[in-house]
Design a protein around this motif. Sequence first.
Motif, short mmCIF file in Angstrom:
data_model
loop_
_atom_site.label_atom_id
_atom_site.label_comp_id
_atom_site.label_asym_id
_atom_site.label_seq_id
_atom_site.Cartn_x
_atom_site.Cartn_y
_atom_site.Cartn_z
N VAL A 21 0.59 5.40 -0.05
CA VAL A 21 -0.29 6.56 0.11
C VAL A 21 0.49 7.81 -0.30
CG1 VAL A 21 -1.64 7.92 1.75
CG2 VAL A 21 -1.46 5.44 2.04
N THR A 27 -6.73 2.15 -4.98
CA THR A 27 -7.78 1.63 -4.09
C THR A 27 -8.60 2.73 -3.43
OG1 THR A 27 -6.21 1.48 -2.26
CG2 THR A 27 -6.50 -0.50 -3.64
N ASP A 28 -8.09 3.97 -3.46
CA ASP A 28 -8.85 5.06 -2.85
C ASP A 28 -8.31 6.39 -3.36
OD1 ASP A 28 -10.71 6.33 -1.20
OD2 ASP A 28 -9.48 6.16 0.60
N ILE A 29 -9.24 7.33 -3.53
CA ILE A 29 -8.90 8.73 -3.80
C ILE A 29 -9.75 9.56 -2.86
CG2 ILE A 29 -8.96 10.63 -5.47
CD1 ILE A 29 -8.60 8.59 -7.70
N ARG A 30 -9.06 10.40 -2.07
CA ARG A 30 -9.77 11.25 -1.13
C ARG A 30 -9.50 12.71 -1.47
NH1 ARG A 30 -7.73 7.01 2.31
NH2 ARG A 30 -5.90 8.25 2.82
N THR A 80 -5.47 12.93 -1.71
CA THR A 80 -4.75 11.76 -1.23
C THR A 80 -5.15 10.57 -2.08
OG1 THR A 80 -4.69 12.61 1.03
CG2 THR A 80 -4.35 10.23 0.75
N VAL A 81 -4.17 9.82 -2.54
CA VAL A 81 -4.41 8.64 -3.37
C VAL A 81 -3.73 7.44 -2.70
CG1 VAL A 81 -4.06 7.55 -5.63
CG2 VAL A 81 -4.54 10.01 -5.48
N VAL A 82 -4.42 6.32 -2.67
CA VAL A 82 -3.88 5.08 -2.14
C VAL A 82 -3.79 4.09 -3.29
CG1 VAL A 82 -4.17 3.22 -0.46
CG2 VAL A 82 -4.98 5.53 0.09
N GLU A 140 0.85 -1.18 0.00
CA GLU A 140 0.00 0.00 0.00
C GLU A 140 0.89 1.23 0.00
OE1 GLU A 140 -2.43 1.69 3.46
OE2 GLU A 140 -3.94 0.70 2.19
#
Length: 159
Positions: A42, A61-64, A51-53, A40
């Motif tokens: 970040v 897996t994630d974009i915040r 923020t991108v994971v 992972e």
Amino acid sequence: MSAHMEQLIAEFEKFGARIRQAEARFAGVSDLGERVAEVESVATSPDRGVTVVAGAGGMVTDIRLAPEALRLGSAELSATIMATLRQAVAGAARQQAGIVDEAFGGAFNVDASEHVRQAQAAAFGTWEGDLASQDETSSRRPPDASGDDDFDQDTIFGR
């Protein structure tokens, strides 16, 4: 016992020792897939708005987005998301290369991490030390948005 027989026994023992060394090196291969699956990375934009994971294989897996990111113009927000995404995916690739190096680097005299850093430095137009220092922090600096972003012909290992 004859000298020839003693020599054969010694050679057989050396061979057995090499087999035991190989078995020890490859004993961790079964958990290699698990370790890669747990990768992972970040990345956070310098303004902390995006923020991108990214995980194994560079899968995002994630974009915040923080509220302040939504105040950016569409072009600036898009550029910030893409730059942060690239950094997260690049970090995941460096982590995976590190896992491969731990498992096989010494056995095959390969430094996958160094190859990945060199390729990424060339692709991002940065110095390799910048990439290494990024691995030590979760905050990532986006690459220069004015650069050529067409990486269709490149891989993380170079051309």
